[in-house]
Design an enzyme around this catalytic site. Sequence first.
Site, PDB file in Angstrom:
ATOM      1  N   CYS A 284       0.714  -4.876  -5.663  1.00 27.65           N
ATOM      2  CA  CYS A 284       1.218  -3.526  -5.400  1.00 27.65           C
ATOM      3  C   CYS A 284       2.599  -3.584  -4.766  1.00 27.65           C
ATOM      4  CB  CYS A 284       0.241  -2.764  -4.503  1.00 27.65           C
ATOM      5  SG  CYS A 284      -0.165  -3.638  -2.989  1.00 27.65           S
TER       6      CYS A 284
ATOM      7  N   GLN B 176      -9.306   1.438  -5.987  1.00 29.88           N
ATOM      8  CA  GLN B 176      -8.072   1.731  -6.724  1.00 29.88           C
ATOM      9  C   GLN B 176      -8.082   3.236  -6.990  1.00 29.88           C
ATOM     10  OE1 GLN B 176      -5.896  -0.668  -7.336  1.00 29.88           O
ATOM     11  NE2 GLN B 176      -7.058  -2.579  -7.263  1.00 29.88           N
TER      12      GLN B 176
ATOM     13  N   ASP C   8      -5.474 -10.319  -5.793  1.00 33.66           N
ATOM     14  CA  ASP C   8      -5.115  -8.891  -5.701  1.00 33.66           C
ATOM     15  C   ASP C   8      -4.884  -8.549  -4.234  1.00 33.66           C
ATOM     16  OD1 ASP C   8      -4.749  -6.198  -6.103  1.00 33.66           O
ATOM     17  OD2 ASP C   8      -6.857  -5.749  -6.505  1.00 33.66           O
TER      18      ASP C   8
ATOM     19  N   CYS D 273       7.737  18.075  -0.464  1.00 38.25           N
ATOM     20  CA  CYS D 273       6.531  17.304  -0.163  1.00 38.25           C
ATOM     21  C   CYS D 273       6.825  15.840  -0.459  1.00 38.25           C
ATOM     22  CB  CYS D 273       5.375  17.803  -1.031  1.00 38.25           C
ATOM     23  SG  CYS D 273       3.946  16.697  -0.992  1.00 38.25           S
TER      24      CYS D 273
ATOM     25  N   CYS E  42       5.840  20.080 -10.410  1.00 37.83           N
ATOM     26  CA  CYS E  42       5.231  20.505  -9.136  1.00 37.83           C
ATOM     27  C   CYS E  42       6.179  21.402  -8.352  1.00 37.83           C
ATOM     28  CB  CYS E  42       4.886  19.269  -8.306  1.00 37.83           C
ATOM     29  SG  CYS E  42       4.292  19.677  -6.670  1.00 37.83           S
TER      30      CYS E  42
ATOM     31  N   PHE F 119      -9.266 -11.550  -2.378  1.00 35.35           N
ATOM     32  CA  PHE F 119      -9.031 -10.179  -1.918  1.00 35.35           C
ATOM     33  C   PHE F 119      -9.864  -9.238  -2.800  1.00 35.35           C
ATOM     34  CE2 PHE F 119      -5.181 -12.746  -1.380  1.00 35.35           C
ATOM     35  CZ  PHE F 119      -4.918 -12.605  -0.028  1.00 35.35           C
TER      36      PHE F 119
ATOM     37  N   GLU G 151     -12.900 -11.992   0.724  1.00 32.54           N
ATOM     38  CA  GLU G 151     -12.313 -10.742   1.228  1.00 32.54           C
ATOM     39  C   GLU G 151     -12.457 -10.734   2.752  1.00 32.54           C
ATOM     40  OE1 GLU G 151     -11.203  -7.422   0.274  1.00 32.54           O
ATOM     41  OE2 GLU G 151     -11.580  -7.048   2.393  1.00 32.54           O
TER      42      GLU G 151
HETATM   43  C1  LIG Z   1      -5.253  -4.313  -3.045  1.00 27.38           C
HETATM   44  S1  LIG Z   1      -6.830  -4.413  -2.291  1.00 27.38           S
HETATM   45  C2  LIG Z   1      -7.750  -5.069  -3.658  1.00 27.38           C
HETATM   46  C3  LIG Z   1      -9.236  -4.914  -3.580  1.00 27.38           C
HETATM   47  C4  LIG Z   1     -10.001  -5.175  -4.875  1.00 27.38           C
HETATM   48  N1  LIG Z   1      -9.496  -6.315  -5.586  1.00 27.38           N
HETATM   49  C5  LIG Z   1      -9.997  -3.956  -5.771  1.00 27.38           C
HETATM   50  O1  LIG Z   1      -9.459  -4.030  -6.882  1.00 27.38           O
HETATM   51  O2  LIG Z   1     -10.567  -2.922  -5.378  1.00 27.38           O
HETATM   52  C6  LIG Z   1      -6.618  -5.724  -1.193  1.00 27.38           C
HETATM   53  C7  LIG Z   1      -7.843  -6.201  -0.465  1.00 27.38           C
HETATM   54  O3  LIG Z   1      -7.454  -7.261   0.406  1.00 27.38           O
HETATM   55  C8  LIG Z   1      -8.220  -7.187   1.571  1.00 27.38           C
HETATM   56  N2  LIG Z   1      -7.502  -7.915   2.620  1.00 27.38           N
HETATM   57  C9  LIG Z   1      -6.497  -7.479   3.396  1.00 27.38           C
HETATM   58  N3  LIG Z   1      -6.085  -8.455   4.226  1.00 27.38           N
HETATM   59  C10 LIG Z   1      -6.845  -9.542   3.947  1.00 27.38           C
HETATM   60  C11 LIG Z   1      -6.903 -10.856   4.476  1.00 27.38           C
HETATM   61  N4  LIG Z   1      -6.085 -11.236   5.447  1.00 27.38           N
HETATM   62  N5  LIG Z   1      -7.805 -11.712   3.962  1.00 27.38           N
HETATM   63  C12 LIG Z   1      -8.632 -11.324   2.971  1.00 27.38           C
HETATM   64  N6  LIG Z   1      -8.649 -10.078   2.433  1.00 27.38           N
HETATM   65  C13 LIG Z   1      -7.754  -9.202   2.925  1.00 27.38           C
HETATM   66  C14 LIG Z   1      -8.400  -5.715   1.823  1.00 27.38           C
HETATM   67  O4  LIG Z   1      -9.528  -5.478   2.650  1.00 27.38           O
HETATM   68  C15 LIG Z   1      -8.548  -5.176   0.397  1.00 27.38           C
HETATM   69  O5  LIG Z   1      -9.894  -5.117   0.034  1.00 27.38           O
END
Ligand SMILES: C[S@@+](CC[C@H](N)C(=O)[O-])C[C@H]1O[C@@H](n2cnc3c(N)ncnc32)[C@H](O)[C@@H]1O
Length: 458
Positions: free
Chosen positions: A413, A268, A386, A78, A72, A297, A318
């Site tokens: 992550c 994702q 997750d 950047c 890049c 989540f 969630e």
């Molecule tokens: C890394 S993402 C994973 C989403 C899903 N598993 C995916 O693969 O698309 C984390 C998720 O946790 C949710 N989240 C964040 N804080 C939370 C909480 N306190 N309780 C429940 N869910 C939460 C977010 O809204 C988000 O959808």
Amino acid sequence: MPKQPTEIELEIATLSDQGLGGGTHNERPVWVRNALPGETVNARILKRRGGNRFADGQPLAQTHPDRVASPCQYFPRCGGCATHHLAPEAQLAHKQQQLQTQLELQGVEPQSWRSPTALLRLGYRRKARMGVRVVGDSVLVGFRESFSNRVARIEGCLTLTPELSRLITPLKTTIGQMSDPRTVPQIELAQGDDMCAVIVRHLQPLSAQEEALWREFQQRFEAAVLMQSKGYDTLKHIAEHQSQMPLLHYQIPEYGVTVGFYPHHFTQVNAPMNRELIRTAMAYLGDVRDRVVIDMFCGIGNFTLPLARAGALAVGIEASAEAVAMAEQNAQTNAVHGTCAFFDEDLYGEGGAMGMAEESIPRDSGSGIDGRFLHFGRAPDALILDPPRSGAGPNLEGWVRQPSLSQLVYVSCNPVTFAEDAKRLEACGFSLTQVGVYDMFPGTAHVETVGHFVRNTA
Ligand SMILES: C[S@@+](CC[C@H](N)C(=O)[O-])C[C@H]1O[C@@H](n2cnc3c(N)ncnc32)[C@H](O)[C@@H]1O
């Protein structure tokens, strides 16, 4: 006259988790972009914060054996990427090393390591938030520069999918044609398999001419345009006639699932790697037919829907009520609504805590997490976790106390919270049977991990 940045010659000793080369000057740490261990660099200090110095670097002589030319032209100024100067295999090894270091810090020893998984190196990114700045006559749209709040001056981006990258220059032109381009501080890009979308944050109401300008952009570049005046609840699709929000989709072909989402929803960013995460999680869980699996989540049902399609009784939990509504809609359109259920709950809060003090959750399916776990009238066999970067949160021990839970797949992550949670899971009687890193964001410092935990037998 602006002060000239200080230049120093520096030996680089380490590579930080952020992809910066680390050295010491006058007993102070200096962090250098575009620098690798063993190199001597000419470092130009760009920023001072606390005791740290942050610098741009040019290698002087001997270079690291894994140094490569960045693909890049905007690297390393950047700040969207951090490790384009490192060979892809070495990037992966560095990510795995970070995870290993964090696990060692917590005293967790995985039974086995899965080889790091890498797919697309470039052109993978289907979601991005970019800054907008007006500098003189130019409108800039891009990621922030490293060590600065400035917006990088770019014409395209190699990590974005080509379909999104091609929108950057037309976005600059269109924002530049607004009556005051300074009223647009940020844009977001999102892509599904079927279409692209742009969210334009604007601080002033749009005039009729400006609306027409964005309608033209939408038509010409075949990207749905949503205007956002305040929070996401103010999103408005720019359309001739009042129209619905554009619904994007991605496929998970292995499970015959189509996932619908709105452009501001969490998805994702790397579609092939997402499918790899799902494949990995499903392989660890094995035959899920007629088993109760809880997807904590769950977002819009990225793991829950494949689980249900594979025959599980799947419960997704969630915090975002809007994501849960989308997940429910996805369950309907994929005709798996009979075998999956979704609930909105703050999993970090009291509502996410198990109500019981004893060894097992109560028989009746009441409210709260206890009731969610028992939604299908049986205690769960497995969990998928997750969470966001902050990790599983304070209620984890309560969730895994349920004796029927034999295994857990943890998608993370953040290697720091993953390792901390792995230690907590070990204390709850689980072993980390396998762990591996997944290159979700190649060229950046982001580390994605999947770990499989199994309950120890007595
Ligand atoms: C890394 S993402 C994973 C989403 C899903 N598993 C995916 O693969 O698309 C984390 C998720 O946790 C949710 N989240 C964040 N804080 C939370 C909480 N306190 N309780 C429940 N869910 C939460 C977010 O809204 C988000 O959808």
